[in-house]
Design an enzyme around this catalytic site. Structure first.
Site, short mmCIF file in Angstrom:
data_model
loop_
_atom_site.label_atom_id
_atom_site.label_comp_id
_atom_site.label_asym_id
_atom_site.label_seq_id
_atom_site.Cartn_x
_atom_site.Cartn_y
_atom_site.Cartn_z
N GLU A 170 28.32 50.17 60.36
CA GLU A 170 28.12 51.15 61.43
C GLU A 170 27.84 52.56 60.90
OE1 GLU A 170 31.46 50.62 64.14
OE2 GLU A 170 30.52 48.87 65.01
N GLU A 186 28.69 41.92 66.00
CA GLU A 186 30.08 42.03 66.46
C GLU A 186 30.11 41.95 67.98
OE1 GLU A 186 32.19 45.55 65.26
OE2 GLU A 186 31.50 45.44 63.20
N LYS A 199 45.24 46.41 65.73
CA LYS A 199 46.10 45.22 65.86
C LYS A 199 46.01 44.58 67.25
CE LYS A 199 50.48 47.82 66.46
NZ LYS A 199 49.97 49.18 66.17
N PHE A 200 45.53 45.34 68.26
CA PHE A 200 45.37 44.72 69.57
C PHE A 200 43.89 44.54 69.96
CE2 PHE A 200 49.66 46.72 70.03
CZ PHE A 200 50.36 45.52 70.01
N CYS A 213 25.04 68.72 50.68
CA CYS A 213 24.17 68.33 51.80
C CYS A 213 23.27 69.50 52.22
CB CYS A 213 25.01 67.83 52.98
SG CYS A 213 25.74 66.21 52.64
ZN ZN Z 1 27.94 66.24 51.99
#
Ligand code: ZN
Length: 688
Positions: free
Chosen positions: A159, A323, A372-373, A169
């Site tokens: 994802e 998924e 967990k749920f 960046c």
């Molecule tokens: Zn960066």
């Protein structure tokens, strides 16, 4: 004709994949659980497992110390039960030692705050260290498992999304800009409309990514930043797959795409039309909120169909449902369980629209932490006897009968055009109604008529071939380049029918408005020009008369100046009462239509009915039914595979003209049939 139905095997598997994300790395000290998993996998009729998605800490617990033995065993055990592995690269989450030793891998947010270690999906996509580390890990995985007979496919990271604003960046962004603007700062200033508010740069180093504490009003900068984020994410992905392509050139590569918001609109942060070109197979994670309290089951099913048709059309080949949940998720506001019947129905809908898989997040619920749920095939009871497990096994048994459907396509004569860049620019635009732009949702409003009538639709992007379609629908394409306008013109000149709407063609690819009114080629094609866009308050209404009926209008009304077009509909009230609201125009061999306002569904039904009749657009097979039933077809050279789905809470009669065979029960059927609430029937029809 035959090539239209050509089978496209995206995974080289000739069976439907069933299974999903498996995290044995959470259970390495529980060999009894790992042994149960293999037994339960058989009982669930599952065959394919995505492994290693978040397993970096188990694979490299200390820097340079690798532990693969546990993964060897999982690979062998899955292979032993006849299953296949989709092997993930673990870059979606990293071990704590790495963040501690190399803080540059941590993301900096738009407010320039460096993030701490934690969560997932939060690496800097420029960091050389992170790129080296992921590539090294991926090389080791490819070397070790590249020839394993269970290896089916690569699942690169997980994802992908988000952005980083660190110094590395910023530097990469400036380099990207220098390349784009040929090292010419003046052309950047021109493209970004620099003189506005003194936003002119005279050094490249002055340029910073958009920020809530800095620049965020320069739309050209915002747009280029979003393009850079897509390119830099793809660049990170390309770096990940270097050793994989080198060592396993025949193993297909995917990464899992997503949808946004409870309305399941296309994921906004990345331009998937660009990303798709780098993948062998599109896969996506679908989590519709079934049984919600704001829309009908059929409306939600329609929106699922729309996004499936978009992601399928990205490569014009079957995709994978990577998924989904067999029951509830853990991240909606209310996480409601699927009602009996819905799991099979929702799973088969994905297959009907082009998926060659039904895969889940997750195989087994974790014992601790935030997921967990989240729904899973195996619950904390470790039982094969509960309702959810039995629903999964039923899907598995059904998929086992659908292997002939694998690789089949869904040819279409109708396309709707979606554009990520236009969506970004429109959302950025300060104007119109801030809450009522709703570009992706507007496309779904146009999709509805075709979905209701079982007419297949491709949802395509601006670079795809238009010439395959009889009808091209382009609602609210706010940003449109000269190049796209030229391609639309060629489409219409060659005989195509083109529908456009309000808020279309207002800015170019730099988010600069077209001067001199609407683009001259659009004026020529449409025989009119929009001269004013009136934005209404959400409670305001206007009306449009069209043919012999009157339709409700909300949100937007375009004042139109007619040239050679025909006025097909008129506004009823306000200062533009009695002026054209809907126009048509013949242009060379084709015809264009302009819809000036946001009109109710009934208008779309009546408007498109004329085009459907005129162009002889038909469902692939003739099955009569009431609203809320959907018939979707996948086509092979010799057979049609028909999915008849009841997305309502009551019994539904259907009437079939053809002789068909039920693929699950083997029954020969024709004529009338009743579908139970949420029932799906999968039918095979031999082509004549
Ligand atoms: Zn960066």
């Amino acid at each position: 004709m035959m090539t239209k139905y050509r089978k496209t095997y995206t995974t080289k598997a000739n069976f439907m994949l069933h299974g999903g994300d498996y995290n044995p790395d959470q259970w390495l000290d529980r060999p009894d659980i790992l042994a149960d998993d293999i037994k339960l996998m058989k009982l669930a009729h599952t065959n394919t497992f995505s492994i290693g998605i978040f397993a970096w800490a188990a694979l490299e617990p200390e820097e340079g110390v690798y532990k693969f033995e546990w993964l060897d065993e999982i690979f062998n055990n899955i292979h032993g039960m006849g299953g296949r592995v989709i092997l993930a690269t673990p870059s979606g989450a990293r071990p704590a030692w790495m963040s501690q030793k190399y803080p540059e891998v941590l993301r900096v947010n738009a407010a320039r705050v460096k993030q701490l270690h934690g969560g997932r999906h939060n690496h800097c996509f420029t960091s050389e260290v992170y790129r080296e580390k992921t590539q090294k890990m991926n090389r080791l995985l490819a070397e070790r498992y590249g020839n394993h007979p269970a290896l089916l496919m690569w699942h690169i990271s997980n994802e992908y999304g988000g952005e980083c604003h660190c110094e590395n960046c910023q530097h990469a962004f400036r380099s990207w800009l220098k390349e784009k603007y040929n090292n010419d700062l003046k052309s950047l200033n021109d493209a970004w409309w620099g003189p506005f508010w003194s936003h002119t740069y005279n050094e490249w180093s002055q340029i910073e990514s958009p920020s809530p504490i800095g620049e965020n009003m320069v739309h050209g900068l915002n747009l280029d930043w979003r393009r850079f984020v897509t390119d830099q994410t793809i660049s990170f992905f390309e770096n990940e797959i270097v050793p994989i392509k080198e060592l396993t050139p025949n193993i297909p590569i995917t990464t899992n795409f997503m949808a946004d918001t409870h309305e399941l609109i296309p994921f906004q942060a990345l331009d998937y039309s660009k990303f798709a070109k780098h993948l062998d197979v599109i896969s996506w994670d679908a989590y519709p909120a079934w049984h919600n309290n704001w829309e009908s089951t059929a409306d939600l099913a329609m929106r699922v169909g729309f996004i499936d048709d978009l992601y399928r059309s990205l490569k014009q080949q079957p995709f994978l449902l990577m998924e989904s949940t067999p029951s509830a998720v853990n991240w909606h506001n209310v996480n409601k369980a699927k009602r009996p019947g819905m799991h099979l129905l929702a799973s088969m809908q994905m297959v009907a629209h082009g998926s060659d898989s039904v895969l889940y997040f997750q195989w087994r619920k974790s014992r601790g932490s935030s997921e967990k749920f989240h729904g899973a095939v195996v619950d904390h009871d470790n039982s094969s006897e509960n309702r959810v497990f039995k629903d999964v096994a039923q899907v598995g048994q059904t998929l086992e009968k659908l292997s002939d459907v694998v690789g089949t396509n869904r040819p279409s004569d109708v396309a709707i055009l979606y554009d990520w860049e236009s969506n970004w620019a429109l959302n950025d635009a300060q104007g119109f109604g801030l809450e009522t732009k709703r570009y992706p949702q507007t496309l779904v409003d146009h999709y509805r008529t075709f979905w209701e009538q079982d007419i297949p639709v491709d949802v395509i992007t601006k670079e795809q071939d238009f010439s395959n379609y009889k009808l091209l629908i382009v609602p609210m394409l706010y940003l449109v380049s000269e190049e796209t306008i030229a391609r639309l013109k060629t489409f219409v000149a060659g005989g195509g029918r083109l529908v456009m709407t309000y808020i279309t063609g207002l800015v170019n690819e730099q988010d600069l408005t077209y001067l001199g009114g609407w683009h001259k080629d659009l004026q020529e094609m449409f025989g009119m020009k929009p001269v004013e866009t009136d934005t209404l308050y959400p409670s305001d209404r206007n009306y449009v008369s069209y043919r012999s009926k009157v339709y409700e209008l909300k949100d937007y009304a375009t004042v139109i100046e007619l040239d050679t077009a025909n006025a097909e509909g008129q506004y009823k009230i306000d200062f533009y009462a009695e002026t054209p609201a809907v126009t048509s125009h013949e242009y060379e061999k084709g015809k264009t239509y302009y819809i000036g306002g946001r009109l109710e569904d009934e208008f779309h039904r009546d408007f498109y009915k004329e085009l459907i009749d005129e162009l002889a657009l038909k469902p692939v097979v003739s099955i009569k039914h009431e609203k809320g039933v959907s018939v979707q077809v996948r086509q092979a050279p010799e057979h049609d595979y028909i999915f008849v789905m009841n997305f309502t809470e009551k019994k539904q009669p259907i009437v079939m003209e053809d002789q068909v065979t039920d693929l699950v029960t083997g029954e020969a059927l024709t004529g009338e049939l009743t579908l139970e609430k949420y029932e799906v029937r999968i039918l095979e029809k031999a082509k004549k």
